[in-house]
Scaffold this motif. Sequence first.
Motif, PDB file in Angstrom:
ATOM      1  N   PRO A  77       0.792  -1.605  -0.110  1.00 63.02           N
ATOM      2  CA  PRO A  77      -0.342  -0.109  -0.022  1.00 63.02           C
ATOM      3  C   PRO A  77       1.029   1.832  -0.015  1.00 63.02           C
ATOM      4  O   PRO A  77       1.974   1.894  -0.021  1.00 63.02           O
ATOM      5  CB  PRO A  77      -0.874  -0.020   1.365  1.00 63.02           C
ATOM      6  CG  PRO A  77      -0.118  -0.828   1.964  1.00 63.02           C
ATOM      7  CD  PRO A  77       0.581  -1.805   1.387  1.00 63.02           C
ATOM      8  N   SER A  78       0.218   2.244  -0.496  1.00 63.69           N
ATOM      9  CA  SER A  78       1.029   3.803  -0.509  1.00 63.69           C
ATOM     10  C   SER A  78       1.630   3.832   0.822  1.00 63.69           C
ATOM     11  O   SER A  78       2.622   4.879   0.885  1.00 63.69           O
ATOM     12  CB  SER A  78       0.076   4.061  -1.096  1.00 63.69           C
ATOM     13  OG  SER A  78      -1.064   4.681  -0.312  1.00 63.69           O
ATOM     14  N   ASP A  79       0.807   3.835   1.664  1.00 62.10           N
ATOM     15  CA  ASP A  79       1.707   3.932   3.126  1.00 62.10           C
ATOM     16  C   ASP A  79       2.838   3.170   4.036  1.00 62.10           C
ATOM     17  O   ASP A  79       3.169   3.387   4.764  1.00 62.10           O
ATOM     18  CB  ASP A  79       0.743   4.466   4.653  1.00 62.10           C
ATOM     19  CG  ASP A  79       0.329   3.081   4.528  1.00 62.10           C
ATOM     20  OD1 ASP A  79       0.340   2.174   4.187  1.00 62.10           O
ATOM     21  OD2 ASP A  79      -0.095   2.871   5.468  1.00 62.10           O
ATOM     22  N   ALA A  80       3.157   2.453   2.854  1.00 60.55           N
ATOM     23  CA  ALA A  80       3.952   0.895   3.838  1.00 60.55           C
ATOM     24  C   ALA A  80       5.790   2.252   3.900  1.00 60.55           C
ATOM     25  O   ALA A  80       5.778   3.180   3.348  1.00 60.55           O
ATOM     26  CB  ALA A  80       4.398   0.251   2.633  1.00 60.55           C
ATOM     27  N   PRO A  81       6.733   1.728   4.441  1.00 61.28           N
ATOM     28  CA  PRO A  81       7.224   2.237   5.385  1.00 61.28           C
ATOM     29  C   PRO A  81       8.199   2.691   4.838  1.00 61.28           C
ATOM     30  O   PRO A  81       9.306   4.114   4.455  1.00 61.28           O
ATOM     31  CB  PRO A  81       7.294   1.378   6.849  1.00 61.28           C
ATOM     32  CG  PRO A  81       7.093   0.079   6.199  1.00 61.28           C
ATOM     33  CD  PRO A  81       5.966   0.278   6.188  1.00 61.28           C
ATOM     34  N   ILE A  82       8.467   2.110   3.718  1.00 58.21           N
ATOM     35  CA  ILE A  82       9.874   2.206   2.927  1.00 58.21           C
ATOM     36  C   ILE A  82       9.333   1.919   1.211  1.00 58.21           C
ATOM     37  O   ILE A  82       8.650   1.206   1.118  1.00 58.21           O
ATOM     38  CB  ILE A  82      10.860   1.061   3.315  1.00 58.21           C
ATOM     39  CG1 ILE A  82      11.451   1.760   4.645  1.00 58.21           C
ATOM     40  CG2 ILE A  82      12.432   1.667   2.328  1.00 58.21           C
ATOM     41  CD1 ILE A  82      12.552   1.076   5.327  1.00 58.21           C
TER      42      ILE A  82
END
Length: 488
Positions: A227-232
Amino acid sequence: MMRRIAIPAIVVAMALGVLLFKTEPQSSEARQAHKDAHPSNLQQFFSAHTAEEANGKSVLLISIDTLRPDHLGMYGYTRNTSPHMDAFAKNGTVFTRAYSTAPLTTPSIVSMLTGFTPYRHGVRLLWQPMDTDTITVADHLHRAGYETAAVVSNIVLGNEASRIGERFAFYDESVDEPEANRPDMLERNASRTTDAAIRWLKNRRDTGQPFFLWVHYIDPHGPYDAPSDAPIDFAHDSPVPVELERIAEYVRDGELNDGAEYVDRYDEEIAYTDREVGRLLAAFDALDLSQPPLTIITSDHGENMMEGHKYFSHGYDVNDAVIHIPLIVRHPSIEPGANSRVTSITDITPTILEFVGLPVPPKLDGTDLVRNRSDKCVYAEGLDSGGSGGLHRTLISTDTKTVVQHGRSNEPRDRWQFDLKLDPQAQKRLDIPESSAAFERLCDLIRSDRDPGGRPTHLANDKHSHGPVAGNADAKSLRALRSLGYVE
Ligand SMILES: [Zn+2]
């Protein structure tokens, strides 16, 4: 208060007589031994230990689909894919040579939950239900008064497909949320999986009752689309062009043929899952438990990167890329550190039973990870869906990895070995010496297999008879299986 029923000596003696790996029987004896060793005979053991009282320690089992250990920091990966699991592993035992029993979700997960290899528990395919008389670790713990619960996010683990769900008092298998960019693909991502597990935790009525919670994440499974809010957001310097046909179709992104880009995306899925595993672990840390649960993190199988005959896929053979798995066990009572003993996903069930003080059935393939210090030999198999309808089987010991490929006739077609002392990554195939006991054991095992060619006899003529999926899946399920690459 605590009560242990000793295992009758006669049961132990019978078990020792039928252990295939210990006795290396010849073919006719092996067949009989195999019949005797069928997990259904454990019903007697199970019935004999009614209402056994355990010690009340809780257990959290986390499995992450398609996760390669060498893409995790604790196993030496240089990218920061797993800060939360690395922190967890600092106080745990990290098994560096752990193997799955199959590069395929259902057979491997049934091994994890039963302590049996696939030729013993009988589940060889996806969408193949577990036998009703197979006993899982959840059955043992339920019988001992545990609250048993699972949150699973791979459709092949749904109860209709696997019959695993009915072994748990609570089974959340909701995976009917369409993925943002592909409405045909059903999934539940790691954030919602963690949310569901925490919801279960908060809704527990009797917080004094010990629990066994199993959480299965799907995210590193292809297609890789964190997803677009993945940390890296990983990036690479130079592209690695590969032939488009080598990339598994369900993972392919249009004409994108830069292998390094797929590796970046796979790592992003891991980093995203790691964050959510971290959130789940934090929820347990915040609980006011008299003592923390035994916590185990593992995977059902690995994934080919730019290896094997199909890149960015799994399910076909017994190469280390697809059967080597992470395995970390943590509890304050267990000594932390790296452990290089050869271990198997079948070891998880006896480890849990031993930990909670329940008797371990004497015929399991697995052994307790904490107390067993001796070297052992582990088994894995891979259904070849490349059209041959054959099977790869391997025995892995401390020093060697022996592989046999065979077809439905059960006659070996090919065989090779790796010297793990000189070649720990099992890259260089060697001839098998004539005196190889491992090869003989594999041949015995092939001959005594109740399913010729490794495919369950009752499913031999189903419509997917050459693939890794049993033929009873409905149209909706088949669509979902296609999106995971299991059906063409
Ligand atoms: Zn899987």
